[in-house]
Design an enzyme around this catalytic site. Sequence first.
Site, short mmCIF file in Angstrom:
data_model
loop_
_atom_site.label_atom_id
_atom_site.label_comp_id
_atom_site.label_asym_id
_atom_site.label_seq_id
_atom_site.Cartn_x
_atom_site.Cartn_y
_atom_site.Cartn_z
N GLU A 240 0.79 -1.23 0.00
CA GLU A 240 0.00 0.00 0.00
C GLU A 240 0.82 1.28 0.00
OE1 GLU A 240 -0.83 -1.94 3.90
OE2 GLU A 240 0.85 -2.07 2.54
N ASP B 114 -0.79 -4.58 4.81
CA ASP B 114 -0.66 -4.81 6.26
C ASP B 114 -1.59 -5.91 6.74
OD1 ASP B 114 1.29 -2.90 6.42
OD2 ASP B 114 -0.04 -1.31 7.10
N ASP C 22 -3.58 -6.13 9.39
CA ASP C 22 -4.79 -5.83 10.17
C ASP C 22 -6.01 -5.71 9.25
OD1 ASP C 22 -4.31 -3.44 8.94
OD2 ASP C 22 -4.10 -2.26 10.77
N GLU D 118 -7.62 -3.11 8.11
CA GLU D 118 -7.51 -2.10 7.05
C GLU D 118 -6.67 -2.65 5.90
OE1 GLU D 118 -9.31 1.30 6.07
OE2 GLU D 118 -9.33 0.53 8.11
N TYR E 227 5.05 -4.12 13.32
CA TYR E 227 3.83 -3.38 13.00
C TYR E 227 3.34 -2.59 14.21
CZ TYR E 227 -0.54 -2.33 10.65
OH TYR E 227 -1.59 -1.67 10.05
N ARG F 157 0.37 -0.92 14.84
CA ARG F 157 -1.03 -0.86 15.28
C ARG F 157 -1.37 -2.20 15.91
NH1 ARG F 157 -1.51 1.74 10.13
NH2 ARG F 157 -1.69 4.00 10.41
N HIS G 90 0.01 -9.67 15.77
CA HIS G 90 0.49 -10.81 16.55
C HIS G 90 1.45 -10.44 17.67
CE1 HIS G 90 -1.50 -13.31 13.68
NE2 HIS G 90 -0.75 -12.89 12.69
#
Length: 640
Positions: free
Chosen positions: A9, A86, A88, A90, A293, A295, A339
């Site tokens: 992205e 990613d 998650d 989103e 990551y 978030r 995770h």
Amino acid sequence: MEKSLIIVESPTKCNTIKKILKEIGDNFEIVASYGHIRDLAKRKFSLKIDENGIFPIYVVPKEKRKILNELKKKISQFNKIILATDEDREGEAISWHLVEALKLEDYLRITFHEITKEAILNALKSPRKINLALVNAQQARRILDRIVGYMISPILWQKITKRLSAGRVQSAALRLIVEREREIENFQPQKYYEIYVFLRKKNKIFKATLYAIDERKLGKFDLDLEKAQNIVKEIEGKSLKVAQVKKSKILRSPNPPFITSTLTQQAWQNFKFPVKFTMSVAQELYEKGLITYMRTDSTYLSNEAIESVRNYIKENFKEFLPQKPRVYKTKSKLAQEAHEAIRPTNINLLPKELKLEKSRMKIYEMIWRRTIACQMEDAVLQRTEAILTCDSLKFKTTGQVLISPGFSLVEKIKFSENLLPEISEGEEFEIIEAKIEEHLTQPPPRYNEGSLVKALESYGIGRPSTYATIISTLFKRGYVDKNKQKNLIPTELGKIVNDFLNEHFSLIVDYDFTAKMEDHLDLIAQNKKNWQEVLKEFYFPFSKLVEEKSEKIKKIIKEIGKDCPNCGGKLIEKFSTYGKFIACQNFPNCSYKENFNTGILCPKCKKGFLVKRKNKKNKIFYGCSLWPDCDFISNDLKNF
């Protein structure tokens, strides 16, 4: 030779992966989608509602059409299409939109928690298909927010003023800030008194506090001034005898590794970094392959990460390495899909070895230190507590010293220390001075960005991916300002909107309801709840309420007691995101308006008054009320 196209992205993430995969061959090309390739239309409801459910109507935004066309041309040139957005909700939704928009029938979906060679190669070995549960959770959140925003915002425009908005989560956050401000406004300070005595042993003076009379522990308000003065007179010239000395060791354990909320809170406490800025920096560090990551609400660390941290501690702080690794339990009932906690991808990559801009370095070093510290021994303090008596009065003195720094050596946490002289039971000390100290109870502190995130997390409002957006939206809408101490203060407009929503749409600002909705979204993500059922349960009662309220609610009009100089109509208070102003009630037939002035005469023209304004970047300044005839401006009122 088989060639693969990897779509991510972000261009920064794209460049990092390019460097990594270049080492293993030229059969990969990596491109960026620049976020979502499709979205709900900006100025339309964009939802289809019928007996089958509530579904989004997606469009390709104008600025994304060129990117989509370029991707369409590329995919025919490759044997494999790999989606590596990613991990998650989103990120899963971005990949799903790519599948839909590019009409991909044959694709591979990979995820990794860190952008490293090992993580990417492992991900390439175990591809999967799109996880529709995650996609549906993201779609449900987006739809719920669209329903609230597009159904309530027009009512705010009609009843208060134009360009206002209500958000499903931002409105609950606004309520927190407004309620705290009113607690402060309504706070009545109370006096209370404490008695201190100063004692000496050799050259060391130490202090003891009266804490009990006749074996009864004193409450905060048990001493009034007269009683305190009588006690001080009573003990003048007397001595205190040590009745008890108690020594104990106190262990201070390290904090868990960072999750999104604690990272933003600590960055605020240490550097006063806004939440949005911290998350932007963390995103950059992640996409450069430096941290995992960012978030996440999980405090879990992988076995490999723990082993590398323990090896580092063994080499550099061997005496503070625990026998067993520390394992931290995640507090969240329904931790999201990420995770691991936030940690460096390589603990041996020291902050001083990186060529990072100053603010990036601060965030990286903070993460690096916390990750090492969380696997170190406790800090140990020795605490001494002595009880001293004089007739029926009991005084207490305490001291503590650090005897083993443990994790604080790395995380640079300073513990308060107070070294007492060696005191033994039975010793007597003459009172050098007895002192009464008057205190006032303090109101609760205003929220800052860090403490607001903490409050949102404690209520279960929002999730790691939404904290920054919640706060930035409140500023953007003109509902919240900052004072000189950078605390959050609701504007008058923010209070009006909050009160309006509280009165007419209390469900939207209800903390329990907002938290339960977040839990529903988590259950959708885990494939334990149907996303359409959640949407329908909310939409139909809510739309009925909106319909009823839109007819009954009267427009809020506050006259200021003056007539319009242009048409003679009544002048009223109005609001915009730039602040409060005065306008004619006959608008749009009469366009007269003026700003509320500060009462300070313009130092340049000596005719107008200084008025508060905001620029396009939402920053406050003061200008002459006679602008454009007078162009005087100032950033503050300190010199007036």
